[in-house]
Design an enzyme around this catalytic site. Structure first.
Site, PDB file in Angstrom:
ATOM      1  CG  ASP A  59      -1.838   1.143   1.302  1.00  7.99           C
ATOM      2  OD1 ASP A  59      -2.438   1.439   0.261  1.00  7.99           O
ATOM      3  OD2 ASP A  59      -1.979   1.743   2.372  1.00  7.99           O
TER       4      ASP A  59
ATOM      5  CG  ASP B  68      -1.769   2.006   6.668  1.00  5.14           C
ATOM      6  OD1 ASP B  68      -2.526   1.835   5.695  1.00  5.14           O
ATOM      7  OD2 ASP B  68      -1.169   3.079   6.890  1.00  5.14           O
TER       8      ASP B  68
ATOM      9  CG  ASP C  41      -4.330  -1.963   2.935  1.00  8.44           C
ATOM     10  OD1 ASP C  41      -4.529  -1.822   1.714  1.00  8.44           O
ATOM     11  OD2 ASP C  41      -3.829  -1.083   3.651  1.00  8.44           O
TER      12      ASP C  41
END
Length: 905
Positions: free
Chosen positions: A336, A640, A644
């Site tokens: 990410d 985070d 996700d």
């Protein structure tokens, strides 16, 4: 629309007008739902909560530890020995089984709790309009059709359609990955827009950072976007690690070989050699016991646990043991962007005035970092344009920035926090500015007009209107520009060119302007912005990459690992950040919309070659992970946010950020980085590769012991000899001495070149054909030593018990010498470091000597295993047998290095 508020179909709420949404839901924005109507809808839709998974009881988790082919073989053998009355053999077999099960049960870790964590993300209370009055209710009581009242700092309790908004901005990072707050408004938007661009919608669990709103609830509980992620997460099955798959294949293969060999031996002994069935069964049990590496599961667990301990020292907490090894075979890391590769803190990096362009140093909200032009650092006080720009940035601002402990805390919109930090870097005193020029009115930011304006009055009664907003919108208001302290005619082409240049760098660009008002009014209206505005300059900002993350990406590339960035951000921003990270330099980029147009086969073919993915949602991330896995990649996913979590769970290794990560991400992940340091991943990969090497060294050490024992038993059966090793003696070797020695290999540090190798092929067998050759060679050497001494002792008239003790001791001595060989798979150990460099190996050999001496001397062990005391001369012959194994193994490695050097590299 039914009385309960259930729509006949689920519309794209962001695309319908606010009045139409209210009509479909049977809601009145001024009165709200009547209390009895709300109760009726609550009965239909249920509480605004996510359902939790049923817990897995401890007894089931314990029983699952016995689900192993090799364990089944041992349990069957224990049942038969019990039927035959061989209680000692039964006890030893069952003890080996139970010890392995207990270790596995203890080390398994916490049960999955990701859905519980997502439920905690929901707000705990909500302000509603019900029955014409404002009421506060638990978030669980919100139902579709409720009129929700929101203000800055509130957490959105359900999925809402905006009805009215004033200066409304919302941080949706947990769903979209975008660190910047987004403006919201009541106007409908196109139906096919991705979630990140649906300006008329508010989503459950997101945070209001500025403004106020009235909105109507359109979805609650599991029907919200957050709930949909929870359902998606519940459907995801965690991938089995490469090591688990290899051990499964290895266990099945070994079990089949052992059973086939045992059946063949039984048939030969009974039909050809004429042995009794009961006698032959005990010999077959001895054969099976000798061939099964009983200590393998326990030692494997300890080796992984030691890796976990070393990783914890590097601030990486491992939640599931097997992924330690999986890190060593990772070929792709899908990361990410926001908060993982970047800091999740906006920072001004580029400033443009009428005559100058500046670069701004520093990271995060801490007001530290130099301001530079082409010639180097500058003093802001020498550039009036900079101080004017800083004043506008500080005053046209709703955020707060103040010291907190050793750092700085920002409250409000991240973009405004970045502007405050820039202002302080120029030397501005925020408290003094706000006191000298207090705000008396404002036009809050709204997405329709794309600017914010604040009116200020100084102590002499002069009024100044400060404006910030999108460059093209602010340029429309301006007819002048501030240049060397004076207002001159605006040069629009210059500003458009500079704004385009900043945007091409991946920066979010804002224009700042000022207007002097002389009519004495204390309020501001839109007409005040129609001309007479002076442009002060441009500020370009972004969420900067972490410096340590850039180094970690380079380390991963050296190790043959490809890093891919998957984000919900705009594709231009994603490309710019990726370029700064050296990601995707040789590949293109894909958006979520393009991914949706591909079927799974197309995505599987294309995904490995693309390193930047933008405007993605949770389903896109999950599909990308699965596509890469189906293409043969071993995938680690870092993240985070709640968005996700499904991909973290599905990946071979899920890595969550511990400080800024959501609870959902941490609980779905296998590894949590306590300090959110992406660089820790490189250390973890190195540790994982070292763990796999140590597991391979252990298997290469243990299997020759089992092979040698099995060959001794087979030879005894074929040549009608007395059994040199009883089942209990075999288990003594496998569970006590062999495991004690093998444990030392778990402490071996990673090899120096471990991060210069490419990732290992996950389809690669645990034992290559070369390793099979090494196992056969050492097995034959151990068999020759043990059987040779056994037969020699019998030939000298020694008792059967002493001859068996010699055979057991010969195998143990060979193991001790071979342990030194095993420290280096291909390189020689004939050096001070090779022989004396590991205190764990030396301690294990010392402990094994004590155990084996007790085996021959202690009366309780003599009664259990039928062992006897050995003379010094007999001990000498035992050590000689072990030394032969050591010498031949070193000669074999020397031959490999000379004639087959490709095996060494």
């Amino acid at each position: 629309m039914s009385a309960e508020g259930r729509p006949a179909s689920l519309p794209s709420w962001h695309a319908v007008a606010a009045d139409e949404a209210l009509a479909r839901l049977g809601a009145d924005p001024r009165f709200g739902l009547a209390p009895d109507e709300a109760a009726a809808r609550l009965a239909v839709h249920g509480a605004n909560l996510l359902p939790g998974p049923p817990p897995r009881p401890a007894w089931r988790r314990f029983l699952f530890q016995f689900h192993n082919v090799l364990i089944y073989v041992m349990l069957v053998a224990a049942v038969v020995t019990t039927a035959l009355g061989h209680w000692v053999d039964t006890g030893v077999l069952l003890a080996a089984v139970v010890v392995n099960a207990v270790i596995g049960f203890i080390q398994e870790g916490k049960a999955e709790a990701a859905l519980d964590a997502i439920r905690e993300t929901l707000s705990h209370g909500a302000a509603l309009r019900r029955g014409g009055a404002r009421v506060e209710v638990p978030a669980a009581a919100v139902v579709p059709g409720d009129i929700v009242l929101l203000a800055s700092g509130d957490k959105v309790p359900a999925d809402l359609r905006v009805i009215e908004a004033r200066g409304l901005r919302v941080n949706e990072a947990l769903l979209t990955g975008e660190s910047d707050s987004v403006g919201k408004a009541a106007a409908p938007v196109a139906a096919d827009l991705p979630l990140a661009e649906r300006r008329s919608m508010l989503y459950s669990g997101t945070l209001v950072t500025a403004g106020q709103a009235v909105a109507v609830a359109v979805a609650t509980g599991s029907t919200t976007e957050l709930g949909r992620i929870g359902i998606l997460l519940g459907r995801v099955t965690a991938a089995r690690t490469p090591l688990q798959r290899q051990l499964d294949r290895f266990s099945r293969w070994l079990a089949l070989v052992i059973l086939a060999l045992a059946c063949l031996t039984f048939v030969v002994g009974v039909l050809w050699r004429g042995h009794g069935a009961a006698e032959m069964f005990m010999m077959v049990v001895a054969l099976a016991a000798s061939a099964i590496p009983e200590g393998l599961p326990a030692i494997m667990t300890v080796t992984l646990a030691l890796g976990v301990s070393r990783m914890a020292a590097s601030r990486a907490i491992v939640r599931h043991l097997p992924v330690v090894e999986t890190l060593g075979s990772v070929t792709t890391i899908c990361s990410d962007k926001t908060g993982t590769l970047t800091r999740n803190e906006m920072v001004v990096q580029r400033l443009v005035t009428a005559r100058h362009a500046f670069d701004v140093g520093g990271a995060g909200y801490a007001p530290e970092g130099a301001i530079r032009d082409e010639a180097g650092p500058v003093a802001p006080a020498d550039y009036p344009g900079l101080t004017e720009l800083a004043r506008a940035a500080a005053l046209c601002n709703d955020a707060e920035l103040h010291r907190h402990g050793d750092g700085w805390r920002m409250e409000g919109d991240p973009t405004e926090g970045a502007l405050l930090s820039f202002a302080i870097k120029t030397g501005a005193d925020l408290e003094h500015l706000r006191t000298a020029l207090p705000r008396i009115d404002a036009i809050p930011f709204e997405s329709e007009h794309r600017f914010m304006a604040t009116l200020h009055r100084d102590h002499r009664g002069r009024r100044f209107l400060y404006i910030k907003g999108a460059p093209e919108r602010v340029l429309e208001m301006c007819d002048r520009q501030r240049q060397q302290g004076a207002d001159v005619t605006l040069v629009p082409d210059y500003w458009r060119r500079m704004a385009t240049d900043a945007a091409a760098r991946g920066l979010r660009v804002l224009a700042l302007a000022v207007k002097r008002l002389d009519d004495g009014r204390d309020d501001v209206c839109f007409a005040d912005l129609e001309g007479g505005v002076t442009l002060l300059g441009l500020a370009g900002m972004l969420d900067p990459p972490r410096e340590e993350a850039i180094a970690a990406v380079d380390l991963c590339r050296t190790a043959g690992i490809r890093v891919k960035m998957i984000t919900g951000d705009h594709i231009d921003t994603a490309r710019a950040v990726a370029a700064r990270m050296n990601i995707g330099l040789d590949g293109g980029a894909l958006t979520g919309a393009e991914i949706e147009l591909m079927d799974d086969d197309q995505l599987r073919r294309i995904a490995p070659g693309i390193d930047v993915f933008a405007r993605t949602n949770p389903e896109h991330k999950l599909r990308l992970v699965e596509a890469l896995q189906s293409a043969g990649q071993v995938v680690a996913m870092t993240g985070d946010g709640v968005n996700d979590a499904p991909a973290l769970k599905r990946a071979d290794v899920g890595v969550a950020m511990g400080l800024k990560g959501t609870s959902a991400a941490r609980e779905a992940a296998d590894i949590v980085l306590v300090d959110d340091n992406f660089a820790t991943i490189g250390k973890a990969v190195r540790e994982g590769r070292g763990v796999y090497d140590n597991i391979r060294k252990f298997v290469l050490f243990m299997l020759p012991t089992n092979g040698g024992e099995a060959l001794v038993v087979i030879a005894a059966i074929l040549f009608e000899l007395a059994l040199p090793l009883t089942p209990a003696q075999v288990l003594w070797i496998n569970m006590v001495t062999s495991s004690t020695l093998g444990l030392a290999l778990a402490f071996e540090p990673p090899e120096r070149d471990v991060m210069a190798r490419p990732p290992r092929d996950p389809r690669e067998s645990l034992l290559s054909w070369f390793f099979v050759w090494r196992v056969l060679l050492v097995s034959l050497l151990m068999m020759a030593g043990a059987l040779g001494l056994f037969l020699w002792e019998l030939g000298q008239g020694t008792s059967l018990e002493t001859a068996r003790t010699m055979a057991v001791s010969a195998v143990v001595a060979a193991e001790m010498f071979y342990l030194f060989n095993s420290r280096r798979i291909f390189h020689s150990v004939l050096s001070a470091d090779g022989l004396l460099g590991s205190r764990h190996v030396l301690a294990a050999v010392g402990a094994c000597l004590v155990l084996q001496f007790a085996y021959t001397q202690a009366e309780p062990l003599q009664r259990i295993f039928g062992s006897t005391v050995l003379t010094p001369e007999e001990w000498g012959r035992v050590l000689l047998a072990g030394l032969v194994v050591f010498a031949v193994a070193e000669l074999e490695k020397a031959a490999i290095r000379r004639f087959r050097p490709q095996f060494v590299h």
